[in-house]
Every structure is written in C-alpha cells, then in structure tokens.
Design a protein around this motif. Sequence first.
Motif, mmCIF file in Angstrom:
data_model
loop_
_atom_site.group_PDB
_atom_site.id
_atom_site.type_symbol
_atom_site.label_atom_id
_atom_site.label_comp_id
_atom_site.label_asym_id
_atom_site.label_seq_id
_atom_site.Cartn_x
_atom_site.Cartn_y
_atom_site.Cartn_z
ATOM 1 N N LEU A 1 93.514 54.499 54.309
ATOM 2 C CA LEU A 1 93.956 55.346 53.197
ATOM 3 C C LEU A 1 93.088 55.188 51.949
ATOM 4 C CD1 LEU A 1 97.816 54.755 53.577
ATOM 5 C CD2 LEU A 1 96.480 56.725 54.369
ATOM 6 N N GLY A 2 92.086 54.317 52.009
ATOM 7 C CA GLY A 2 91.211 54.115 50.860
ATOM 8 C C GLY A 2 91.891 53.404 49.705
ATOM 9 N N ILE A 3 92.829 52.518 50.025
ATOM 10 C CA ILE A 3 93.553 51.761 49.000
ATOM 11 C C ILE A 3 92.886 50.406 48.843
ATOM 12 C CG2 ILE A 3 95.756 50.693 48.383
ATOM 13 C CD1 ILE A 3 97.123 52.860 50.057
ATOM 14 N N PRO A 4 92.462 50.041 47.639
ATOM 15 C CA PRO A 4 91.830 48.727 47.448
ATOM 16 C C PRO A 4 92.779 47.599 47.830
ATOM 17 C CG PRO A 4 91.526 50.124 45.511
ATOM 18 C CD PRO A 4 92.523 50.810 46.383
ATOM 19 N N ARG A 5 92.249 46.598 48.481
ATOM 20 C CA ARG A 5 93.071 45.449 48.845
ATOM 21 C C ARG A 5 93.440 44.680 47.581
ATOM 22 N NH1 ARG A 5 91.190 42.342 54.068
ATOM 23 N NH2 ARG A 5 91.541 44.500 54.741
#
Length: 233
Positions: A107-111
């Motif tokens: 989803l392209g969510i930064p860790r």
Amino acid sequence: MTTTVTPASLDRLAALDPAFAQLVGASARFLRAVPELTDREKTFLAVTADVCQGSLGLAFTAHVRAGIAAGVSTSDLRELLRFVSYDCGYHAASAGVERIAELETELGIPRPEVDLLADELVSTGPDAAPSPLPDAVRARLGELDPHFAEYFDLQSRMRTGHGPGTLTERERGLVSLSVDVHYQTLAETFRIHVGRARRGGATPEDVRAAVRFLAQFGVTRAWCAWEALNAMG
C-alpha cells in the motif's frame, strides 16, 4: 461507517463464489452496524480474530484496509499485535506482524518507527521493574506454578509502557476478552478481561456488543461466550 469487508474484497470473493460473497457481505453489514463500538474497536476485534484463527489472507487484508479507511494506522495495528501476542501466542502474532509489513509495502505506507522497551521491562532479574499484576492475580498464578507466575509477570511488565496513541484500557479489555472467545477460555480469564474492559469505561452493553460483533468469527464460539457472559450477571 465502514464495512468489515471492502467492495474490492467482496468483488474478489464474488469471482470465486458469488453466493458465498453474499453470505459474507450480509453478515458483515449486520454485525458492523453494532452501534456501541467504535470503528477502531471493530478493526481491533476483527484483526485479533484473524490472528487467533490464522486467517491472514483475503479477510485479514480486508480488515486492515477497512481500518485504514477509518483512520486506524498500521502503527496502531502493530501495537495491537504486540499486546495480544502473549494471549494468542507469539507464533500466531508474528505471522500477523509479517503480514502487516507486507501490506505496508503493498500500500506504500512507510514502516513506522518503534521505540524499544526499557531494560527494566524486559528483565526477569533483580533489576526488573515491579510486576503490574494485581496481588490477587499473582497469588492465583503462583498457586498454579511459580515459574509460570514469573513468566506472567514478564508479560505484564512488558505491556506497561502504553502512552498516548496506543490502546486504551477499554480497548485492551475488549481485545483480551475476544481472545477468550476465540480460544474458548471462558472461565477465570474471561471474567478478568471483562472486568478490565469495565474498568476502562465499557458498560455492560458495550461488552455485550463486542460478543455480538464476534459472532461473525464463529457463531458456536459466540454461543458459548453468551452462556459464560450471561452467567456472570
């Protein structure tokens, strides 16, 4: 209000079995409409059910996506998995952590960055922080087995660092009692976890709403939970 399953996930189910997608959609809509719980709490309960039951495929993805749409961050979900890991088992929770990391990438969510626990919280030696367990609970655990009581001290100690933005007492209680429902541990621990939810501000009707919501994850398990909850008065 979001639904337990997203339209995209229902479309995927319909491609596999359209009649089954109808069953899922109708059930999710009915139980998602329970008014006493927040969308955040419903997400936590759904993700906990997935981890407890090893359901980390389409359903888990749908529950995470629905939570994100309702404003629940993956950082919140990671905190949830850290919390439930000692009840559902670290092996089960680690699979959930792995899947969350995969979804963040998809989803392209930064860790999110994570602060490590203080040494005194992960220690079992003389430098360990005091156990946060109530005296009555510690005494009962000690009667069962002293080593198990020390392990429980460690688990509770490691979960004392809940700051702003993490799970509330009410949320922890609702999630913990849901683990009891999934594993059918409906005696002493169930009573303790219902009490935790109540201490956190949950009303008796809020607790009942949680059990109602959990019916979608196994109606016979929920039936047994109703028997236990109603017997508590």
